[in-house]
Scaffold this active site. Structure first.
Site, PDB file in Angstrom:
ATOM      1  N   LYS A   9       0.823  -1.208   0.000  1.00  0.00           N
ATOM      2  CA  LYS A   9       0.000   0.000   0.000  1.00  0.00           C
ATOM      3  C   LYS A   9       0.864   1.269   0.000  1.00  0.00           C
ATOM      4  CE  LYS A   9      -3.555  -2.453   2.648  1.00  0.00           C
ATOM      5  NZ  LYS A   9      -4.531  -2.334   3.753  1.00  0.00           N
ATOM      6  N   TYR A  49     -12.267  -2.978  -2.791  1.00  0.00           N
ATOM      7  CA  TYR A  49     -12.771  -3.094  -1.412  1.00  0.00           C
ATOM      8  C   TYR A  49     -14.297  -3.164  -1.373  1.00  0.00           C
ATOM      9  CZ  TYR A  49      -8.180  -2.209   0.756  1.00  0.00           C
ATOM     10  OH  TYR A  49      -6.875  -2.310   1.199  1.00  0.00           O
ATOM     11  N   ARG A  85      -0.887 -14.747   4.083  1.00  0.00           N
ATOM     12  CA  ARG A  85      -1.624 -14.113   5.188  1.00  0.00           C
ATOM     13  C   ARG A  85      -0.919 -14.333   6.532  1.00  0.00           C
ATOM     14  NH1 ARG A  85      -6.148 -11.519   4.254  1.00  0.00           N
ATOM     15  NH2 ARG A  85      -7.070 -11.843   6.308  1.00  0.00           N
ATOM     16  N   THR A  91      -4.681  -7.810  10.884  1.00  0.00           N
ATOM     17  CA  THR A  91      -4.970  -6.517  10.250  1.00  0.00           C
ATOM     18  C   THR A  91      -4.382  -5.339  11.018  1.00  0.00           C
ATOM     19  OG1 THR A  91      -7.030  -7.414   9.369  1.00  0.00           O
ATOM     20  CG2 THR A  91      -6.848  -5.016   9.463  1.00  0.00           C
ATOM     21  N   ASN A 112      -1.475  -0.402   7.212  1.00  0.00           N
ATOM     22  CA  ASN A 112      -0.898  -1.683   7.643  1.00  0.00           C
ATOM     23  C   ASN A 112      -0.068  -2.335   6.534  1.00  0.00           C
ATOM     24  OD1 ASN A 112      -2.970  -2.381   5.978  1.00  0.00           O
ATOM     25  ND2 ASN A 112      -4.070  -3.650   7.453  1.00  0.00           N
ATOM     26  N   HIS A 115      -1.967  -5.476   1.646  1.00  0.00           N
ATOM     27  CA  HIS A 115      -3.242  -6.179   1.499  1.00  0.00           C
ATOM     28  C   HIS A 115      -2.928  -7.539   0.899  1.00  0.00           C
ATOM     29  CE1 HIS A 115      -7.324  -7.270   0.322  1.00  0.00           C
ATOM     30  NE2 HIS A 115      -6.755  -7.713  -0.779  1.00  0.00           N
ATOM     31  N   GLU A 126      -9.656 -10.719  -7.213  1.00  0.00           N
ATOM     32  CA  GLU A 126      -8.681  -9.624  -7.137  1.00  0.00           C
ATOM     33  C   GLU A 126      -7.615  -9.741  -8.225  1.00  0.00           C
ATOM     34  OE1 GLU A 126      -7.400  -9.767  -3.039  1.00  0.00           O
ATOM     35  OE2 GLU A 126      -9.371  -9.137  -2.306  1.00  0.00           O
TER      36      GLU A 126
HETATM   37  P1  CMP Z   1      -6.780  -4.936   4.125  1.00  0.00           P
HETATM   38  O1  CMP Z   1      -6.219  -6.272   4.419  1.00  0.00           O
HETATM   39  O2  CMP Z   1      -6.338  -4.240   2.894  1.00  0.00           O
HETATM   40  O3  CMP Z   1      -8.377  -5.065   4.093  1.00  0.00           O
HETATM   41  C1  CMP Z   1      -9.238  -4.006   4.444  1.00  0.00           C
HETATM   42  C2  CMP Z   1      -8.495  -2.830   4.974  1.00  0.00           C
HETATM   43  O4  CMP Z   1      -9.291  -1.920   5.699  1.00  0.00           O
HETATM   44  C3  CMP Z   1      -7.462  -3.302   5.994  1.00  0.00           C
HETATM   45  O5  CMP Z   1      -6.434  -3.969   5.362  1.00  0.00           O
HETATM   46  C4  CMP Z   1      -7.105  -1.988   6.655  1.00  0.00           C
HETATM   47  O6  CMP Z   1      -6.236  -1.199   5.868  1.00  0.00           O
HETATM   48  C5  CMP Z   1      -8.472  -1.315   6.694  1.00  0.00           C
HETATM   49  N1  CMP Z   1      -9.156  -1.529   7.963  1.00  0.00           N
HETATM   50  C6  CMP Z   1      -9.741  -2.663   8.406  1.00  0.00           C
HETATM   51  N2  CMP Z   1     -10.321  -2.453   9.607  1.00  0.00           N
HETATM   52  C7  CMP Z   1     -10.112  -1.163   9.891  1.00  0.00           C
HETATM   53  C8  CMP Z   1     -10.465  -0.337  10.983  1.00  0.00           C
HETATM   54  N3  CMP Z   1     -11.176  -0.810  12.019  1.00  0.00           N
HETATM   55  N4  CMP Z   1     -10.094   0.945  10.957  1.00  0.00           N
HETATM   56  C9  CMP Z   1      -9.387   1.431   9.918  1.00  0.00           C
HETATM   57  N5  CMP Z   1      -9.012   0.708   8.850  1.00  0.00           N
HETATM   58  C10 CMP Z   1      -9.362  -0.583   8.839  1.00  0.00           C
END
Ligand code: CMP
Length: 134
Positions: A9, A49, A85, A91, A112, A115, A126
């Site tokens: 990201k 998403y 994963r 996450t 984070n 993805h 995807e």
């Molecule tokens: P990702 O694995 O890309 O899938 C969904 C994304 O939403 C996740 O990583 C985070 O970047 C974001 N995300 C998921 N939960 C939250 C949350 N509670 N607050 C903010 N961002 C979130």
């Protein structure tokens, strides 16, 4: 052999962590099948998403996902979806286990770094979205 989609990201690109993150996947034995740096539109973020667009955390996530270049890639290997994963970690970087990418390098549940597809169905969808020619 299985394939999975990984996004490094915009925080990973901004922080100069692309090489370090890719190294972890390569060291595990996964192969890079496709890789491209892109800056995405809000519409692409909405499609990627789709399951999150109605969540309260989505608007800032959309802003973040479109805030700069990211690196999209397809990784291949035995049980690649679960292996990636596990290496990526939970996450929320604050709660992810040490030794995982997020556990070692992220302090956020939004920024984070990575993805990774969460199932075979997500991986198929995807990969078709990001790399329609594969
Ligand atoms: P990702 O694995 O890309 O899938 C969904 C994304 O939403 C996740 O990583 C985070 O970047 C974001 N995300 C998921 N939960 C939250 C949350 N509670 N607050 C903010 N961002 C979130």
């Amino acid at each position: 052999m299985e394939r999975t989609l990984v996004l490094l990201k915009p925080d990973a690109v901004r922080r100069g962590l692309v090489g370090q993150v890719i190294s972890r996947y390569e060291a595990k034995g996964l192969s890079i099948v496709a890789m491209e740096q892109r800056t995405i539109t809000g519409e692409v973020a909405d499609t990627h998403y789709a399951e999150h667009v109605d969540r309260d955390f989505y608007p800032p996530l959309r802003e973040f996902a479109t805030s700069g270049p990211l690196v999209a890639m397809v990784l291949e290997g035995d049980e690649a979806i679960n292996v990636v994963r596990t290496l990526t970690g939970a996450t929320d970087g604050r709660q992810a286990d040490p030794g995982t990418i997020r556990g070692d390098l992220s302090l956020s549940n939004r920024e984070n770094l990575v993805h990774a597809s969460d199932s075979a169905e997500s991986a198929d969808r995807e990969i078709a979205l990001w790399f329609p020619n594969l």
